[in-house]
Design an enzyme around this catalytic site. Structure first.
Site, short mmCIF file in Angstrom:
data_model
loop_
_atom_site.label_atom_id
_atom_site.label_comp_id
_atom_site.label_asym_id
_atom_site.label_seq_id
_atom_site.Cartn_x
_atom_site.Cartn_y
_atom_site.Cartn_z
N ARG A 347 0.85 -1.20 0.00
CA ARG A 347 0.00 0.00 0.00
C ARG A 347 0.88 1.25 0.00
O ARG A 347 0.57 2.25 0.62
CB ARG A 347 -0.92 0.01 1.23
CG ARG A 347 -1.70 -1.27 1.48
CD ARG A 347 -2.67 -1.62 0.38
NE ARG A 347 -3.37 -2.87 0.68
CZ ARG A 347 -2.94 -4.07 0.31
NH1 ARG A 347 -1.82 -4.20 -0.40
NH2 ARG A 347 -3.62 -5.15 0.61
N ASP A 364 -1.55 -6.91 5.29
CA ASP A 364 -1.86 -6.72 3.87
C ASP A 364 -1.00 -7.61 3.01
O ASP A 364 -1.48 -8.31 2.10
CB ASP A 364 -1.63 -5.26 3.47
CG ASP A 364 -2.61 -4.30 4.12
OD1 ASP A 364 -3.73 -4.73 4.42
OD2 ASP A 364 -2.25 -3.13 4.32
N TRP A 486 -8.33 -6.68 11.84
CA TRP A 486 -8.46 -6.48 10.39
C TRP A 486 -9.18 -5.17 10.13
O TRP A 486 -8.71 -4.34 9.38
CB TRP A 486 -9.19 -7.62 9.66
CG TRP A 486 -9.37 -7.24 8.20
CD1 TRP A 486 -8.44 -7.31 7.20
CD2 TRP A 486 -10.54 -6.64 7.60
NE1 TRP A 486 -8.94 -6.80 6.03
CE2 TRP A 486 -10.23 -6.39 6.25
CE3 TRP A 486 -11.81 -6.31 8.08
CZ2 TRP A 486 -11.15 -5.82 5.37
CZ3 TRP A 486 -12.71 -5.74 7.20
CH2 TRP A 486 -12.38 -5.51 5.85
N ASP A 488 -9.64 -1.71 10.94
CA ASP A 488 -8.91 -0.73 11.74
C ASP A 488 -9.82 0.22 12.48
O ASP A 488 -9.34 1.03 13.29
CB ASP A 488 -7.96 0.08 10.84
CG ASP A 488 -6.78 -0.75 10.36
OD1 ASP A 488 -6.34 -1.63 11.12
OD2 ASP A 488 -6.30 -0.53 9.24
N GLU A 632 -15.03 2.08 6.17
CA GLU A 632 -15.48 1.04 7.09
C GLU A 632 -16.88 1.27 7.65
O GLU A 632 -17.39 0.46 8.40
CB GLU A 632 -14.49 0.90 8.25
CG GLU A 632 -13.21 0.15 7.91
CD GLU A 632 -12.11 1.05 7.35
OE1 GLU A 632 -12.43 2.18 6.93
OE2 GLU A 632 -10.94 0.62 7.34
N HIS A 639 -12.45 -5.80 -0.37
CA HIS A 639 -11.61 -6.85 0.22
C HIS A 639 -12.45 -8.01 0.74
O HIS A 639 -12.08 -9.19 0.58
CB HIS A 639 -10.82 -6.21 1.37
CG HIS A 639 -9.76 -7.06 1.97
ND1 HIS A 639 -8.48 -6.59 2.21
CD2 HIS A 639 -9.75 -8.33 2.41
CE1 HIS A 639 -7.75 -7.54 2.76
NE2 HIS A 639 -8.50 -8.61 2.90
N GLY A 705 -6.26 -5.41 -0.81
CA GLY A 705 -6.39 -6.85 -0.64
C GLY A 705 -7.49 -7.44 -1.49
O GLY A 705 -7.55 -8.67 -1.67
#
Length: 797
Positions: A347, A364, A486, A488, A632, A639, A705
């Site tokens: 990343r 990652d 996973w 964050d 999120e 992903h 990912g």
């Protein structure tokens, strides 16, 4: 709206309209000399690290977001009209300016036609070289002779450290010293200080890059940005181009640039070619050598041919023909190439990642390997060993491993509050994937150091990872989430428990148990079996919420991902991993996945959670930092799509798996690119979810990912060609409407050609298989039964 198309024969994506919704980019080079280029020649170049080795400048989040770049300006000496060989930065009207960009495997070709002049510029980094080539061909398509001036333009960093260059201006504006030697531009920084190649992270050492032009007589130059652009000039209207001549400026301090001017005369129908060379090193040494080596156009053509062959061979691990043309195009080039670029740069280098994530993120990078094991198993093994040495002796991991500075056995462990609960559990996906691909069971026994002190076998590292999570459990006996699990944006700390990580731990124990069984480690096998049984009971008793699985428990016992919550009632990850881990029985797995589909599915993919967070305890549920439907906080986080797809295939739901897969397949949006906005040939981090006013727009392309997990899900679970320790499974789970598909796969140095027929229109199940004309029992191809070339026919039913 469509801006381009796939050219599968040449393994290229062809952009036919330059006014794409956002810059559409490509990667050049290697992990030594890397570069990013867009369809309008924007981007930047760097050495080893985009954060600490970026020697050309890019202003992130500017307007347009990909400027400056690698430009060729063209000026008609008679009319005074000028333009750029790429549509931007000059931006001539599109009714008069025709453009095509072909992004390929580590090269990009931009062609344009304006005012009777056709230009073709191919950008690439020759193999094993720390330099890039811009091959420029100019053709006079008109009936009369033409006189042109061509100007290169690249803008240099004041310091190779990106922070210093863009932020620490009181320093970096006063260390550039430009020069020109034998017509080659020398870009020097901190030139009074000697180089320090043994310490790459030393930002204050003396460094140089060069810019040369071969194949045409140099008529002028500029190395001072202000002199070339003018005090209030822009990339669209450089003063020197408007006036028709460079000034011969030499920048000492302030801002350097690389401009070489060549005057070119073209008869009617004539084509002339010149080459621009830019690379790492001084003009006097590396620059002169580059001019000597690459001054012959035949040499450039040969290097480009070698480059294409190299990358095409790297991606030859798997080819497939299915009833879906966009899927075929992605598998032919862009999915594997996307995985290879993510493997290379984690990343750390894109038009979005501006250097804040320098090095290889542990979690990652370990996951990224899943997309490349079959293509580059030895390189994957080397990277896997590097990442295993990023695990500390206590069982957790360093968040980032800097491949250019990592010292196993001598690293400082993270502080206790910095550990993430999921990091080392991804090893239970990556390590078996490597061994199953290669058959190298001895890898489990290989000793490797920990990051801080001591060493252990690879299997020992794996057990230490399990114990790390077992030693940190909460009130329900489930592993604690620590600083992140996973996600964050979920900070459960040392007492809050993660159901998602509990499923990961369950998967880890099952994998460890299987390995120990193969090695005859009876005591270890028994320990893993007993521990797994205890964890299964805890999950059964405390993780099920009636119609789906919880996401987490806060330290005080409050639930996340429960029907009792007003926000975040259901999360994707625990539903999928309840199946992936083997915990959920068929009934609960089906119920959980049905709830997932009912509440999270959209036409653009599956949302991460729902409803989005607004009023949650932000100290724990940090998703509320983001607007609803973004990142999120209820976006379609790409992903995680692979996890749901794999879970559906494990349940035999081929139609559902394909529906979810195609919703986020980049190529499926090629004819509606104005909705997704980003490149229709690569995966992204997330797509705006239903609560967002930008619903359907995708963000953060390339480095995610999602590339590896989508490819892994597609090839090993939808197509179902899946390696195991002793051979290869044929276990597809496809839409019932698929009557046939064909796959050619490289496996342990052998070629396996597979035809799968589906005359009964089922979604899963193989009723018969022939290997090289001979019927076999079941659908497992034993490695020892394979020849150099193999033909397999499988019939579903």
């Amino acid at each position: 709206m469509q801006f381009g198309h796939f050219d599968d024969a040449n393994k290229e994506y062809v952009i036919t309209r330059p006014d794409t919704p956002r810059p559409w980019s490509n990667y050049l080079g290697s992990t030594e000399y890397g570069a990013i280029i867009t369809n309008n020649a924007g981007g930047y170049s760097f050495y080893k690290s985009a954060a600490q080795g970026r020697f050309t400048r890019l202003r992130f989040n500017a307007v347009p977001p990909d400027q400056p770049g690698r430009y060729i300006y063209l000026r008609d000496l008679d009319s005074g009209d000028y333009w750029s060989a790429s549509w931007q930065p000059v931006g001539k009207p599109l009714d008069a300016f025709k453009s095509e960009c072909r992004h390929g495997s580590a090269y990009t070709t931009i062609t344009s036609e304006y005012a009777g002049i056709r230009s073709e510029t191919t950008y690439f980094v020759p193999l094993d070289r720390n330099l890039e080539c811009w091959r420029v061909r100019l053709t006079n398509a008109g009936p009369a002779p033409r006189r042109l001036s061509a100007f290169t333009y690249v803008e240099y960093a004041g310091n190779w450290n990106a922070y210093n260059d863009l932020i620490n201006l009181q320093y970096s504006q006063h260390i550039v010293k430009m020069a020109i030697h034998d017509g080659i531009i020398d870009h020097g920084t901190n030139v009074n200080i000697p180089p320090n190649p043994e310490n790459f992270e030393d930002a204050d050492q003396g460094r140089h890059s060069f810019l040369a032009l071969v194949g045409a007589q140099i008529a002028g130059f500029d190395t001072d940005r202000a002199a070339f652009l003018g005090p209030y000039g822009t990339y669209a209207r450089p003063r020197a181009v408007e006036q028709g001549n460079c000034t011969g400026s030499i920048a000492v301090g302030d801002n350097g640039c690389g401009v070489l001017q060549a005057n070119i005369e073209l008869a009617a129908g004539e084509t002339k070619e010149f080459v621009v060379l830019m690379g790492v090193g001084s003009a006097r040494e590396e620059g002169r050598r580059a001019v000597s080596e690459f001054g012959n156009p035949g040499k450039i053509d040969g290097e480009l041919t070698k480059l294409k062959a190299y990358w095409h061979n790297r991606m030859a691990g798997l080819e497939a023909t299915t009833p879906d043309p966009e899927f075929n195009s992605m598998l032919a080039m862009w999915s594997p190439f996307n995985c290879l670029m993510t493997f290379a740069w984690s990343r750390a280098a894109s038009l979005i990642y501006a250097g804040e994530r320098d090095g290889l993120g542990f979690r990652d990078t370990v996951q990224d390997m899943l997309g490349v094991m079959h293509m580059i198993p030895q390189e994957a093994r080397d990277r896997l060993e590097l990442m295993i040495t990023g695990q500390v002796s206590g069982g957790g991991a360093m968040p980032v491993v800097k491949q250019f500075a990592h010292r196993p056995g001598h690293e400082q462990p993270p502080r206790s509050e910095e550990y993430r609960s999921d990091d080392c559990l991804w090893l239970f996906n990556a390590i078996p994937a490597y061994v199953k691909e290669t058959g190298d069971l001895s890898f489990f026994r290989k000793p490797l150091p920990y990051a801080d002190k001591g060493e252990d076998s690879v299997l020992g590292h794996m057990k230490r990872a399990i114990k790390f999570n077992l030693e940190q459990c909460g009130a329900h006996g489930l592993p604690c989430g620590l600083s992140a699990d996973w996600n964050d944006c979920i900070r459960l700390g040392a007492e809050g428990e993660s159901v998602f990580v509990a499923f990961q731990l369950r998967h880890a124990l099952a994998v460890y148990q299987d390995i120990c069984s193969r090695f005859g480690e009876e005591d270890e096998w028994a320990w893993a079996r007993e521990t797994l049984g205890v964890l299964d009971k805890r999950l059964h008793d405390h993780a099920w919420d009636g119609e789906w699985y919880l996401r987490a428990y806060r330290a005080d016992g409050a639930k996340f991902g429960s029907r009792d919550n007003n926000e975040g009632k259901i999360f994707l990850s625990p539903q999928a991993w309840s199946v992936l881990s083997g915990h959920a029985d068929a009934e609960r797995g089906a119920i959980a996945m049905r709830s997932l589909g009912d509440k999270l599915a959209t036409e653009h993919g599956l949302m991460l959670c729902h409803p989005a967070f607004v009023d949650a305890d932000y100290r724990v549920m940090r998703a509320a930092l983001f607007n609803p439907g973004m990142k999120e906080n209820g976006s379609i986080f790409t992903h995680t799509q692979g996890w749901a797809i794999i879970a559906e295939t494990m349940l035999g739901h081929g139609d559902e798996a394909w529906r979810y897969f195609r919703a986020t397949l980049p190529g499926a949006w090629n004819d509606r690119a104005e909705i997704r906005e980003i490149e229709p040939y690569v995966y992204c981090q997330f797509t705006h979810g239903r609560p967002s006013p930008r619903f359907g727009a995708s963000r953060v392309p390339w480095l995610s990912g999602s590339a590896a997990w989508s490819y892994f899900a597609a090839t090993q679970h939808i197509l179902g060609i899946r390696p195991d320790y002793d051979g290869l499974w044929i276990d597809p789970c496809v839409p019932g409407a698929w009557a046939r598909f064909d796959v050619t796969r490289r496996f342990r140095g052998k070629i396996v050609k597979i035809t799968v027929r589906n005359p009964r229109g089922v979604q899963k199940g193989i009723r018969m298989v022939t290997l090289n004309g001979r019927p076999i029992e079941g659908s497992f191809l034993r490695a020892g039964d394979l020849r150099a070339q193999n033909d397999i026919v499988a019939e579903m039913g």
